[in-house]
Design a protein around this motif. Structure first.
Motif, PDB file in Angstrom:
ATOM      1  N   ILE A  86      -3.056  -6.265  -4.091  1.00 34.61           N
ATOM      2  CA  ILE A  86      -1.658  -6.741  -4.164  1.00 34.61           C
ATOM      3  C   ILE A  86      -1.208  -7.229  -2.784  1.00 34.61           C
ATOM      4  O   ILE A  86      -1.878  -6.988  -1.776  1.00 34.61           O
ATOM      5  N   PRO A 124       3.521 -15.291  -0.285  1.00 34.95           N
ATOM      6  CA  PRO A 124       3.285 -14.027   0.429  1.00 34.95           C
ATOM      7  C   PRO A 124       4.600 -13.426   0.926  1.00 34.95           C
ATOM      8  O   PRO A 124       5.038 -13.707   2.044  1.00 34.95           O
ATOM      9  N   GLY A 148       0.806  -1.220   0.000  1.00 35.26           N
ATOM     10  CA  GLY A 148       0.000   0.000   0.000  1.00 35.26           C
ATOM     11  C   GLY A 148       0.837   1.266   0.000  1.00 35.26           C
ATOM     12  O   GLY A 148       0.597   2.186  -0.800  1.00 35.26           O
TER      13      GLY A 148
HETATM   14  P1  FAD Z   1       1.554  -5.818   5.194  1.00 38.86           P
HETATM   15  O1  FAD Z   1       2.945  -5.365   5.065  1.00 38.86           O
HETATM   16  O2  FAD Z   1       1.191  -6.802   6.251  1.00 38.86           O
HETATM   17  O3  FAD Z   1       0.613  -4.529   5.334  1.00 38.86           O
HETATM   18  C1  FAD Z   1      -0.758  -4.589   5.583  1.00 38.86           C
HETATM   19  C2  FAD Z   1      -1.165  -3.259   6.210  1.00 38.86           C
HETATM   20  O4  FAD Z   1      -2.584  -3.240   6.344  1.00 38.86           O
HETATM   21  C3  FAD Z   1      -0.592  -3.044   7.610  1.00 38.86           C
HETATM   22  O5  FAD Z   1      -0.063  -1.733   7.713  1.00 38.86           O
HETATM   23  C4  FAD Z   1      -1.799  -3.216   8.530  1.00 38.86           C
HETATM   24  O6  FAD Z   1      -1.731  -2.415   9.712  1.00 38.86           O
HETATM   25  C5  FAD Z   1      -2.926  -2.738   7.628  1.00 38.86           C
HETATM   26  N1  FAD Z   1      -4.226  -3.303   7.977  1.00 38.86           N
HETATM   27  C6  FAD Z   1      -4.527  -4.596   8.244  1.00 38.86           C
HETATM   28  N2  FAD Z   1      -5.838  -4.723   8.507  1.00 38.86           N
HETATM   29  C7  FAD Z   1      -6.372  -3.487   8.414  1.00 38.86           C
HETATM   30  C8  FAD Z   1      -7.687  -2.971   8.563  1.00 38.86           C
HETATM   31  N3  FAD Z   1      -8.713  -3.746   8.874  1.00 38.86           N
HETATM   32  N4  FAD Z   1      -7.881  -1.641   8.393  1.00 38.86           N
HETATM   33  C9  FAD Z   1      -6.847  -0.816   8.059  1.00 38.86           C
HETATM   34  N5  FAD Z   1      -5.584  -1.252   7.905  1.00 38.86           N
HETATM   35  C10 FAD Z   1      -5.346  -2.572   8.079  1.00 38.86           C
HETATM   36  N6  FAD Z   1       9.229 -11.173   2.931  1.00 38.86           N
HETATM   37  C11 FAD Z   1      10.320 -11.058   2.145  1.00 38.86           C
HETATM   38  O7  FAD Z   1      10.178 -10.875   0.916  1.00 38.86           O
HETATM   39  N7  FAD Z   1      11.587 -11.149   2.658  1.00 38.86           N
HETATM   40  C12 FAD Z   1      11.829 -11.329   3.989  1.00 38.86           C
HETATM   41  O8  FAD Z   1      12.984 -11.410   4.423  1.00 38.86           O
HETATM   42  C13 FAD Z   1      10.692 -11.437   4.856  1.00 38.86           C
HETATM   43  N8  FAD Z   1      10.879 -11.575   6.183  1.00 38.86           N
HETATM   44  C14 FAD Z   1       9.787 -11.583   7.014  1.00 38.86           C
HETATM   45  C15 FAD Z   1      10.012 -11.635   8.397  1.00 38.86           C
HETATM   46  C16 FAD Z   1       8.935 -11.612   9.266  1.00 38.86           C
HETATM   47  C17 FAD Z   1       9.191 -11.616  10.744  1.00 38.86           C
HETATM   48  C18 FAD Z   1       7.592 -11.578   8.742  1.00 38.86           C
HETATM   49  C19 FAD Z   1       6.411 -11.560   9.674  1.00 38.86           C
HETATM   50  C20 FAD Z   1       7.372 -11.531   7.374  1.00 38.86           C
HETATM   51  C21 FAD Z   1       8.463 -11.530   6.486  1.00 38.86           C
HETATM   52  N9  FAD Z   1       8.273 -11.452   5.104  1.00 38.86           N
HETATM   53  C22 FAD Z   1       9.372 -11.355   4.275  1.00 38.86           C
HETATM   54  C23 FAD Z   1       6.916 -11.385   4.511  1.00 38.86           C
HETATM   55  C24 FAD Z   1       6.502  -9.927   4.268  1.00 38.86           C
HETATM   56  O9  FAD Z   1       6.710  -9.146   5.408  1.00 38.86           O
HETATM   57  C25 FAD Z   1       5.044  -9.821   3.823  1.00 38.86           C
HETATM   58  O10 FAD Z   1       4.878 -10.628   2.697  1.00 38.86           O
HETATM   59  C26 FAD Z   1       4.691  -8.361   3.491  1.00 38.86           C
HETATM   60  O11 FAD Z   1       4.641  -7.611   4.676  1.00 38.86           O
HETATM   61  C27 FAD Z   1       3.350  -8.268   2.749  1.00 38.86           C
HETATM   62  O12 FAD Z   1       3.091  -6.922   2.446  1.00 38.86           O
HETATM   63  P2  FAD Z   1       1.585  -6.396   2.361  1.00 38.86           P
HETATM   64  O13 FAD Z   1       1.644  -4.977   1.909  1.00 38.86           O
HETATM   65  O14 FAD Z   1       0.761  -7.348   1.598  1.00 38.86           O
HETATM   66  O15 FAD Z   1       1.035  -6.478   3.842  1.00 38.86           O
END
Ligand code: FAD
Length: 401
Positions: A294, A310, A15
């Motif tokens: 996404i 993911p 986002g």
């Molecule tokens: P997110 O980054 O999870 O963002 C989602 C956002 O939506 C958050 O800000 C949340 O607060 C918000 N949200 C959720 N629900 C609501 C709601 N109801 N209303 C409003 N806002 C909301 N990936 C890699 O590629 N390499 C790595 O080395 C790696 N290491 C990792 C280590 C750890 C400890 C973890 C937990 C994950 C790791 N990952 C890694 C995976 C990666 O972090 C995720 O795939 C990534 O964060 C996904 O991005 P996203 O934008 O889909 O979701």
């Protein structure tokens, strides 16, 4: 003419980077962009294990969203999304408010998969968000303090479930952070046990055997007990029950056994497969022309049978194409099909060791740890330029609550 309204749900990797790209791509006054997130801050999810073990200060992991966006181009709204009304083109927020959209991006990330194992949802500590990993840290401190009163050894046993990348990173961080915390709270570190439980035959089972061997050796050198080929059957506030009649008395089970899409997507009136929104090659939700998705809450099939994993890497590459496709849709131009290019993955095992692969090179040891730092710094550079890296490392930014 009325300006089109673009609404982005979630300020995680997908986002926030889409909103930053839109700031660059849209002409002045071409559209209104609103970014909605449930917290005031964006956190570096890939570093959350450090918050859990207390090995990073808060400002290195979480940063205020208004400091990351251009307020003249993006409006930030702190609110929890509860659902979407596709017919009315409105997003529902907690408290009853709603926000209209013409173009919507759903990037609400992941939730923890507990596989229905009794007691996990209630008693385990999840590596899910800044807040949930802060809860891990607070639990560790609480157990160290209570141990001084009752000398109950279960308080000093910390179990990590899941030996994938996230689990290994958590174990490495605990091994590095706990000695310092024990010293600070005057508890003998010799009494501390760190335990890893994994259902597969080894940690990082999807990696070549040299990487598995290296990771296993590093963890064993940290004195971490490894229970491989072992499933967790139950968790209570005082113990973890494993297969083969093994019980581990502990107050702290850290759960790192897989993720699923954010369950909120089920309340969006859109097609859902396994808690995720299936998207077409342009990252539009199936059958929708003005709704994109996404990151971890979306399902992009790279071929007939396999979906993209993911990961932050996927979410970031998708953000780039998604921003271009939103702008192309507004302008009536042609959309770009998303193609994923895997650049590699590296897991840290504390500060001085890491394991993984970048391109065709297998990485381990200190060089791997250095590469991990480079990957993280590149993200910060993308997010806020060199000044953000300086702020994060030298402490000029505000600490989020
Ligand atoms: P997110 O980054 O999870 O963002 C989602 C956002 O939506 C958050 O800000 C949340 O607060 C918000 N949200 C959720 N629900 C609501 C709601 N109801 N209303 C409003 N806002 C909301 N990936 C890699 O590629 N390499 C790595 O080395 C790696 N290491 C990792 C280590 C750890 C400890 C973890 C937990 C994950 C790791 N990952 C890694 C995976 C990666 O972090 C995720 O795939 C990534 O964060 C996904 O991005 P996203 O934008 O889909 O979701």
């Amino acid at each position: 003419m009325r300006k089109p309204k673009i609404v982005i749900l979630g300020a995680g990797y997908g986002g926030i980077i889409t909103s930053k790209k839109l700031e660059k791509l849209l002409k002045s006054g071409e559209a209104d962009v609103t970014l909605i997130n449930k917290h005031e801050y964006h956190y570096i999810t890939t570093q959350l294990h450090k918050t859990g073990a207390g090995t990073a200060v808060d400002r290195q992991i979480a940063m205020e969203i208004p400091d990351l966006i251009d307020p003249d181009k993006t409006t930030f709204k702190k609110a929890s999304v509860t659902g979407v009304d596709v017919q009315k083109q409105a997003v529902h927020l907690e408290g009853g408010e709603s926000v209209d959209y013409d173009y919507l991006l759903i990037a609400l990330g992941f939730d923890i998969e507990t596989f229905g194992i009794p007691g996990i949802k209630e008693h385990a500590f999840a590596i899910r968000s800044f807040r949930s990993t802060k809860a891990i840290y607070n639990q560790i401190i609480r157990q160290l303090s209570l141990y001084k009163e009752d000398k109950d050894p279960s308080r000093l046993t910390f179990v990590v479930a899941g030996g994938g990348f996230t689990g290994v990173e958590m174990l490495g961080e605990l091994a590095e952070g706990l000695p310092k915390l024990c010293k600070k709270y005057d508890v003998p570190f010799d009494e501390v046990k760190i335990v890893a439980v994994e259902a597969a035959a080894s940690v990082i089972p999807f990696f070549p055997k040299e990487s598995i061997q290296y990771t296993t050796e590093v963890l064993e050198n940290f004195n971490i007990q490894l229970h491989m080929s072992t499933k967790i059957l139950e968790c209570t506030p005082e113990k973890v029950v494993l297969e083969n009649d093994i019980e581990i008395p502990t107050r702290t089970l850290i759960w790192s056994c897989g993720v699923k899409g954010n369950p909120i997507v089920q309340d969006c009136g859109l097609p859902v497969i396994k808690n995720k929104l299936p998207v077409d090659s342009f990252l539009r939700v199936q059958d929708m022309k003005n709704i994109f998705s996404i990151g971890d809450c979306s399902l992009f099939m790279k071929d007939e049978k396999n979906a993209l994993p993911p990961t932050a890497q996927v979410a970031l590459q998708e953000a780039d194409v998604c921003a271009k496709n939103i702008v192309a849709t507004i302008r009536g131009g042609s959309l770009k099909a998303f193609e994923y290019h895997h650049k590699g993955s590296v897991a840290s095992i504390g500060t001085f060791a890491a394991v993984g692969k970048v391109g065709s090179f297998r990485l381990s040891g200190l060089f791997g740890a250095f590469m991990k730092q480079v990957i993280e710094a590149r993200y910060l550079l993308n997010l806020g330029g060199p000044s953000l890296i300086i702020k994060q490392h030298f402490g000029f930014s505000k600490e989020p609550v």
